[in-house]
Design an enzyme around this catalytic site. Sequence first.
Site, PDB file in Angstrom:
ATOM      1  N   THR A   1      -1.602  71.657  21.753  1.00 23.68           N
ATOM      2  CA  THR A   1      -2.028  70.563  22.630  1.00 23.68           C
ATOM      3  C   THR A   1      -0.957  69.477  22.657  1.00 23.68           C
ATOM      4  OG1 THR A   1      -4.253  71.062  21.804  1.00 23.68           O
ATOM      5  CG2 THR A   1      -4.027  69.148  23.258  1.00 23.68           C
TER       6      THR A   1
ATOM      7  N   ASP B   1      -1.540  63.085  19.057  1.00 24.26           N
ATOM      8  CA  ASP B   1      -1.505  64.338  18.307  1.00 24.26           C
ATOM      9  C   ASP B   1      -2.783  65.137  18.577  1.00 24.26           C
ATOM     10  OD1 ASP B   1      -0.751  66.310  16.530  1.00 24.26           O
ATOM     11  OD2 ASP B   1      -0.505  64.970  14.813  1.00 24.26           O
ATOM     12  N   GLY B   2      -2.741  66.402  18.313  1.00 25.10           N
ATOM     13  CA  GLY B   2      -3.921  67.259  18.426  1.00 25.10           C
ATOM     14  C   GLY B   2      -4.745  67.202  17.152  1.00 25.10           C
ATOM     15  N   ALA B   3      -5.788  68.011  17.104  1.00 21.63           N
ATOM     16  CA  ALA B   3      -6.627  68.094  15.901  1.00 21.63           C
ATOM     17  C   ALA B   3      -7.322  69.441  15.889  1.00 21.63           C
ATOM     18  CB  ALA B   3      -7.662  66.972  15.897  1.00 21.63           C
ATOM     19  N   ASP B   4      -7.717  69.858  14.706  1.00 24.71           N
ATOM     20  CA  ASP B   4      -8.486  71.091  14.587  1.00 24.71           C
ATOM     21  C   ASP B   4      -9.978  70.825  14.719  1.00 24.71           C
ATOM     22  OD1 ASP B   4      -6.234  72.884  14.036  1.00 24.71           O
ATOM     23  OD2 ASP B   4      -5.997  71.591  12.291  1.00 24.71           O
TER      24      ASP B   4
ATOM     25  N   LYS C   1      -7.028  68.195  10.315  1.00 25.21           N
ATOM     26  CA  LYS C   1      -5.739  68.577  10.892  1.00 25.21           C
ATOM     27  C   LYS C   1      -5.010  69.475   9.895  1.00 25.21           C
ATOM     28  CE  LYS C   1      -3.065  65.756  13.054  1.00 25.21           C
ATOM     29  NZ  LYS C   1      -2.822  66.849  14.017  1.00 25.21           N
TER      30      LYS C   1
ATOM     31  N   GLY D   1      -3.886  72.750  10.887  1.00 23.62           N
ATOM     32  CA  GLY D   1      -3.913  74.158  11.256  1.00 23.62           C
ATOM     33  C   GLY D   1      -2.506  74.709  11.455  1.00 23.62           C
TER      34      GLY D   1
ATOM     35  N   GLU E   1       2.370  64.504   9.934  1.00 24.09           N
ATOM     36  CA  GLU E   1       1.469  63.931  10.955  1.00 24.09           C
ATOM     37  C   GLU E   1       0.747  62.707  10.408  1.00 24.09           C
ATOM     38  OE1 GLU E   1       0.345  67.920  13.547  1.00 24.09           O
ATOM     39  OE2 GLU E   1      -0.771  67.511  11.728  1.00 24.09           O
TER      40      GLU E   1
HETATM   41  C1  5RP Z   1      -0.876  70.837  13.130  1.00 23.34           C
HETATM   42  C2  5RP Z   1      -2.120  70.183  13.599  1.00 23.34           C
HETATM   43  C3  5RP Z   1      -2.494  70.418  15.023  1.00 23.34           C
HETATM   44  O1  5RP Z   1      -2.580  69.188  15.660  1.00 23.34           O
HETATM   45  C4  5RP Z   1      -3.815  71.111  15.055  1.00 23.34           C
HETATM   46  O2  5RP Z   1      -3.692  72.314  14.330  1.00 23.34           O
HETATM   47  C5  5RP Z   1      -4.267  71.386  16.491  1.00 23.34           C
HETATM   48  O3  5RP Z   1      -3.409  72.325  17.067  1.00 23.34           O
HETATM   49  P1  5RP Z   1      -3.690  72.930  18.497  1.00 23.34           P
HETATM   50  O4  5RP Z   1      -3.526  71.835  19.469  1.00 23.34           O
HETATM   51  O5  5RP Z   1      -2.674  74.030  18.635  1.00 23.34           O
HETATM   52  O6  5RP Z   1      -5.096  73.482  18.482  1.00 23.34           O
HETATM   53  O7  5RP Z   1      -2.809  69.502  12.899  1.00 23.34           O
HETATM   54  O8  5RP Z   1      -0.695  70.616  11.772  1.00 23.34           O
END
Ligand code: 5RP
Length: 232
Positions: A31, A83-86, A96, A98, A105
Amino acid sequence: MDADTLKLRAAERALDYIKPGMKLGLGTGSTAEKFVDLVGTRVVDGLDVVCVPTSEATRAQAQALGIPLTTLENEPELDLTVDGADEVDESLRLIKGGGGAHLREKIVAAASARMVVIADDTKRVSKLGAFPLPVEIVPFGWRATLLMVRDTVVENGCKGSVTPRGSEEDPFVTDNGNYILDCAFGQIDNPDKLAEELSRLPGVVEHGLFIGMTSSAVISGENGVEIIGAAP
Ligand code: 5RP
């Protein structure tokens, strides 16, 4: 709408948080990658920003796009990190890591006046923990650290497995030269307390619980984009 389109919609909306002259933290993951692409396009169009990447992958992507980069050594205070997140819950607590980048981060987010999370609505949860919680640990004595992490999570009412990412012969190694333990609990009843207790353990560098760090979450779903928390 497919997952990629939903991620793109969230990334597009997050552009509204950027103002010219900002110092930005750039997240990691699929993302965040879309957001970095969009920032790259804006930079080509003349947007004046300087950015700190949260991983070597994001650094390479941003460099290839011609985004001006700096470091926290040169710019220790940033305006905004996207930033994205899990997982993200209704209190804007996150899991976070993943992608294994949560240490950088978290450092970059903590150095930022605001952190905006971008995600599709599959990441939105009422309770954290279905996604395995990543815990970055130093390689020295990692088996001992694993046992301490196991004891600590059990004391905190979390049931499930704690396993090294990758294999014992070929462990996943982070950008910082460390290992990751993935803690698959199903649910975490008290994320705030677990976060504190994991942070106390020697050998634990950083866990993937982000508590009280996120100012806004931009969540995209079939019916559009919703902002939880502060508007742009
Ligand atoms: C990486 C992270 C990512 O932001 C999290 O894994 C989300 O990733 P994606 O947008 O691919 O689902 O924390 O360490």
